[in-house]
Scaffold this motif. Structure first.
Motif, PDB file in Angstrom:
ATOM      1  N   LEU A   1     -39.500  19.427  13.193  1.00 21.32           N
ATOM      2  CA  LEU A   1     -39.001  20.795  13.334  1.00 21.32           C
ATOM      3  C   LEU A   1     -39.968  21.680  14.112  1.00 21.32           C
ATOM      4  O   LEU A   1     -41.172  21.672  13.879  1.00 21.32           O
ATOM      5  CB  LEU A   1     -38.754  21.419  11.956  1.00 21.32           C
ATOM      6  CG  LEU A   1     -37.508  20.962  11.197  1.00 21.32           C
ATOM      7  CD1 LEU A   1     -37.492  21.574   9.805  1.00 21.32           C
ATOM      8  CD2 LEU A   1     -36.243  21.331  11.956  1.00 21.32           C
ATOM      9  N   THR A   2     -39.390  22.468  15.042  1.00 23.56           N
ATOM     10  CA  THR A   2     -40.200  23.432  15.794  1.00 23.56           C
ATOM     11  C   THR A   2     -39.772  24.869  15.507  1.00 23.56           C
ATOM     12  O   THR A   2     -40.529  25.798  15.768  1.00 23.56           O
ATOM     13  CB  THR A   2     -40.083  23.183  17.311  1.00 23.56           C
ATOM     14  OG1 THR A   2     -38.704  23.273  17.692  1.00 23.56           O
ATOM     15  CG2 THR A   2     -40.615  21.801  17.675  1.00 23.56           C
ATOM     16  N   ARG A   3     -38.538  25.044  14.978  1.00 20.94           N
ATOM     17  CA  ARG A   3     -38.067  26.404  14.696  1.00 20.94           C
ATOM     18  C   ARG A   3     -37.047  26.372  13.570  1.00 20.94           C
ATOM     19  O   ARG A   3     -36.098  25.593  13.596  1.00 20.94           O
ATOM     20  CB  ARG A   3     -37.423  27.008  15.945  1.00 20.94           C
ATOM     21  CG  ARG A   3     -36.939  28.440  15.775  1.00 20.94           C
ATOM     22  CD  ARG A   3     -36.508  29.017  17.127  1.00 20.94           C
ATOM     23  NE  ARG A   3     -35.891  30.326  16.987  1.00 20.94           N
ATOM     24  CZ  ARG A   3     -34.591  30.519  16.836  1.00 20.94           C
ATOM     25  NH1 ARG A   3     -33.770  29.485  16.800  1.00 20.94           N
ATOM     26  NH2 ARG A   3     -34.098  31.731  16.723  1.00 20.94           N
ATOM     27  N   VAL A   4     -37.275  27.234  12.575  1.00 16.50           N
ATOM     28  CA  VAL A   4     -36.345  27.342  11.454  1.00 16.50           C
ATOM     29  C   VAL A   4     -36.065  28.821  11.194  1.00 16.50           C
ATOM     30  O   VAL A   4     -36.981  29.625  11.043  1.00 16.50           O
ATOM     31  CB  VAL A   4     -36.915  26.698  10.167  1.00 16.50           C
ATOM     32  CG1 VAL A   4     -35.943  26.901   9.007  1.00 16.50           C
ATOM     33  CG2 VAL A   4     -37.167  25.220  10.379  1.00 16.50           C
ATOM     34  N   LYS A   5     -34.770  29.155  11.164  1.00 13.17           N
ATOM     35  CA  LYS A   5     -34.369  30.530  10.878  1.00 13.17           C
ATOM     36  C   LYS A   5     -33.874  30.582   9.440  1.00 13.17           C
ATOM     37  O   LYS A   5     -32.947  29.873   9.066  1.00 13.17           O
ATOM     38  CB  LYS A   5     -33.267  30.976  11.841  1.00 13.17           C
ATOM     39  CG  LYS A   5     -32.960  32.471  11.768  1.00 13.17           C
ATOM     40  CD  LYS A   5     -31.839  32.852  12.732  1.00 13.17           C
ATOM     41  CE  LYS A   5     -32.292  32.782  14.165  1.00 13.17           C
ATOM     42  NZ  LYS A   5     -31.242  33.347  15.074  1.00 13.17           N
ATOM     43  N   LEU A   6     -34.514  31.428   8.619  1.00 17.64           N
ATOM     44  CA  LEU A   6     -34.257  31.494   7.180  1.00 17.64           C
ATOM     45  C   LEU A   6     -34.067  32.934   6.727  1.00 17.64           C
ATOM     46  O   LEU A   6     -34.517  33.876   7.396  1.00 17.64           O
ATOM     47  CB  LEU A   6     -35.445  30.919   6.406  1.00 17.64           C
ATOM     48  CG  LEU A   6     -35.655  29.410   6.391  1.00 17.64           C
ATOM     49  CD1 LEU A   6     -37.063  29.111   5.914  1.00 17.64           C
ATOM     50  CD2 LEU A   6     -34.636  28.772   5.476  1.00 17.64           C
ATOM     51  N   HIS A   7     -33.436  33.078   5.557  1.00 20.51           N
ATOM     52  CA  HIS A   7     -33.341  34.412   4.979  1.00 20.51           C
ATOM     53  C   HIS A   7     -34.703  34.801   4.404  1.00 20.51           C
ATOM     54  O   HIS A   7     -35.402  33.987   3.809  1.00 20.51           O
ATOM     55  CB  HIS A   7     -32.290  34.461   3.874  1.00 20.51           C
ATOM     56  CG  HIS A   7     -31.887  35.861   3.531  1.00 20.51           C
ATOM     57  ND1 HIS A   7     -32.630  36.663   2.695  1.00 20.51           N
ATOM     58  CD2 HIS A   7     -30.835  36.618   3.947  1.00 20.51           C
ATOM     59  CE1 HIS A   7     -32.048  37.844   2.598  1.00 20.51           C
ATOM     60  NE2 HIS A   7     -30.960  37.848   3.339  1.00 20.51           N
ATOM     61  N   ALA A   8     -35.064  36.067   4.602  1.00 20.21           N
ATOM     62  CA  ALA A   8     -36.379  36.557   4.181  1.00 20.21           C
ATOM     63  C   ALA A   8     -36.610  36.399   2.681  1.00 20.21           C
ATOM     64  O   ALA A   8     -37.762  36.324   2.232  1.00 20.21           O
ATOM     65  CB  ALA A   8     -36.543  38.013   4.596  1.00 20.21           C
ATOM     66  N   ALA A   9     -35.541  36.337   1.902  1.00 15.80           N
ATOM     67  CA  ALA A   9     -35.690  36.223   0.446  1.00 15.80           C
ATOM     68  C   ALA A   9     -36.431  34.953   0.045  1.00 15.80           C
ATOM     69  O   ALA A   9     -37.097  34.913  -0.998  1.00 15.80           O
ATOM     70  CB  ALA A   9     -34.307  36.246  -0.209  1.00 15.80           C
ATOM     71  N   PHE A  10     -36.339  33.908   0.869  1.00 16.61           N
ATOM     72  CA  PHE A  10     -36.993  32.644   0.534  1.00 16.61           C
ATOM     73  C   PHE A  10     -38.514  32.707   0.720  1.00 16.61           C
ATOM     74  O   PHE A  10     -39.241  31.901   0.150  1.00 16.61           O
ATOM     75  CB  PHE A  10     -36.438  31.505   1.401  1.00 16.61           C
ATOM     76  CG  PHE A  10     -35.161  30.916   0.875  1.00 16.61           C
ATOM     77  CD1 PHE A  10     -35.158  30.097  -0.247  1.00 16.61           C
ATOM     78  CD2 PHE A  10     -33.950  31.170   1.494  1.00 16.61           C
ATOM     79  CE1 PHE A  10     -33.986  29.558  -0.744  1.00 16.61           C
ATOM     80  CE2 PHE A  10     -32.770  30.642   1.011  1.00 16.61           C
ATOM     81  CZ  PHE A  10     -32.778  29.828  -0.113  1.00 16.61           C
ATOM     82  N   ARG A  11     -38.969  33.660   1.501  1.00 18.10           N
ATOM     83  CA  ARG A  11     -40.390  33.699   1.859  1.00 18.10           C
ATOM     84  C   ARG A  11     -41.282  33.816   0.628  1.00 18.10           C
ATOM     85  O   ARG A  11     -42.337  33.176   0.543  1.00 18.10           O
ATOM     86  CB  ARG A  11     -40.650  34.858   2.813  1.00 18.10           C
ATOM     87  CG  ARG A  11     -41.998  34.796   3.493  1.00 18.10           C
ATOM     88  CD  ARG A  11     -42.073  35.802   4.631  1.00 18.10           C
ATOM     89  NE  ARG A  11     -43.188  35.524   5.512  1.00 18.10           N
ATOM     90  CZ  ARG A  11     -43.349  36.106   6.687  1.00 18.10           C
ATOM     91  NH1 ARG A  11     -42.468  36.997   7.119  1.00 18.10           N
ATOM     92  NH2 ARG A  11     -44.392  35.818   7.439  1.00 18.10           N
ATOM     93  N   SER A  12     -40.859  34.628  -0.337  1.00 22.03           N
ATOM     94  CA  SER A  12     -41.673  34.849  -1.536  1.00 22.03           C
ATOM     95  C   SER A  12     -41.426  33.793  -2.610  1.00 22.03           C
ATOM     96  O   SER A  12     -42.118  33.768  -3.623  1.00 22.03           O
ATOM     97  CB  SER A  12     -41.374  36.244  -2.112  1.00 22.03           C
ATOM     98  OG  SER A  12     -40.005  36.343  -2.478  1.00 22.03           O
ATOM     99  N   MET A  13     -40.447  32.908  -2.374  1.00 19.78           N
ATOM    100  CA  MET A  13     -40.094  31.909  -3.381  1.00 19.78           C
ATOM    101  C   MET A  13     -40.767  30.559  -3.148  1.00 19.78           C
ATOM    102  O   MET A  13     -40.692  29.687  -4.010  1.00 19.78           O
ATOM    103  CB  MET A  13     -38.572  31.688  -3.397  1.00 19.78           C
ATOM    104  CG  MET A  13     -37.763  32.912  -3.749  1.00 19.78           C
ATOM    105  SD  MET A  13     -35.999  32.507  -3.724  1.00 19.78           S
ATOM    106  CE  MET A  13     -35.254  34.121  -3.853  1.00 19.78           C
ATOM    107  N   MET A  14     -41.408  30.408  -2.003  1.00 18.07           N
ATOM    108  CA  MET A  14     -42.015  29.115  -1.682  1.00 18.07           C
ATOM    109  C   MET A  14     -43.528  29.232  -1.613  1.00 18.07           C
ATOM    110  O   MET A  14     -44.059  30.256  -1.177  1.00 18.07           O
ATOM    111  CB  MET A  14     -41.454  28.594  -0.360  1.00 18.07           C
ATOM    112  CG  MET A  14     -39.956  28.306  -0.438  1.00 18.07           C
ATOM    113  SD  MET A  14     -39.298  27.497   1.033  1.00 18.07           S
ATOM    114  CE  MET A  14     -39.421  28.810   2.231  1.00 18.07           C
TER     115      MET A  14
END
Length: 237
Positions: A195-208
């Motif tokens: 993987l070189t690019r992943v677009k995610l919802h910001a809500a996951f940022r604090s969960m991982m």
């Protein structure tokens, strides 16, 4: 406004290879039938938001244009798995965009996976009936897949992890996937070494775990965090 008569005139160009007619509201199946019957060298067709077409027109394109490499059917809301089954016979197909087509499902996607082994780019955003079954078929047959948009589909951790086994997968957009958990997402990211690019919802940022995100980034993967509200309703034309 390009109409049926216009496409009939264009069908006289037997060497036509690229046809960009997105947002042409007056296009019908009859017009596509003319193209399918007369333009066997067609490689790229863009039918974005051509709401007047259905499986009949797409099937004629698929049958008459064996060289087809790219087709955009996004928001052509009348198409079903019948269209995907016909396109699965186009062995050279590498780009398929069916965003916002609620009547297609994993049954049709599985046929695409089996028949179109060169598939590299796939957009199934807002195809609500596409689920883990479709991802299992992609992981088994679509070894050329490089880019996929899964937002708003019915894929869960199982499907995402299966998809991540495709070693060449480089770009994933999974902004709104209600069936994904932080643990499942992290497992998928750790498995996907390319993987070189992943677009995610910001809500996951604090969960991982931050250190695990850094491991993925250190392998050359850039994250794009999107803070958009979850909207299930279909986009209007």
């Amino acid at each position: 406004d390009l109409s049926r008569a216009g496409l009939k005139a264009l069908s006289g160009c037997s060497k036509l290879s690229v046809l960009k007619i997105g947002i042409c509201m007056r296009i019908s199946d009859e017009g596509l039938i003319h193209i399918g019957k007369s333009c066997p060298e067609l490689r790229d067709i863009d039918l974005y938001r051509s709401g007047g077409i259905s499986d009949e027109g797409v099937t004629q394109i698929a049958q008459g244009c064996p060289m087809l490499e790219s087709i955009n059917l996004s928001y052509c809301t009348e198409i079903t798995d019948v269209s995907l089954a016909s396109l699965s016979k186009c062995a050279k197909l590498n780009t398929l965009e069916i965003r916002g087509c609620p009547s297609v499902s994993s049954a049709g996607l599985s046929e695409i996976a089996i028949g179109c082994r060169l598939l590299a780019e796939l957009d199934v955003k807002k195809c609500f009936a596409i689920n883990d079954v479709g991802m299992l078929f992609l992981s088994q047959f679509s070894h050329s897949l490089r880019q996929i948009n899964l937002s708003y589909c019915s894929v869960t951790d199982i499907g995402l992890l299966s998809l991540s086994s495709i070693c060449g997968l480089q770009n994933m957009t999974i902004v709104h996937l209600a069936g994904i958990t932080p643990n499942g997402l992290m497992a998928a990211l750790m498995v996907s070494g390319g993987l070189t690019r992943v677009k995610l919802h910001a809500a996951f940022r604090s969960m991982m775990p931050p250190h695990m995100l850094k491991v993925v980034e250190a392998r050359g993967c850039a994250f794009q965090w999107i803070d958009k509200p979850f909207k299930v309703e279909q986009e209007r034309c």
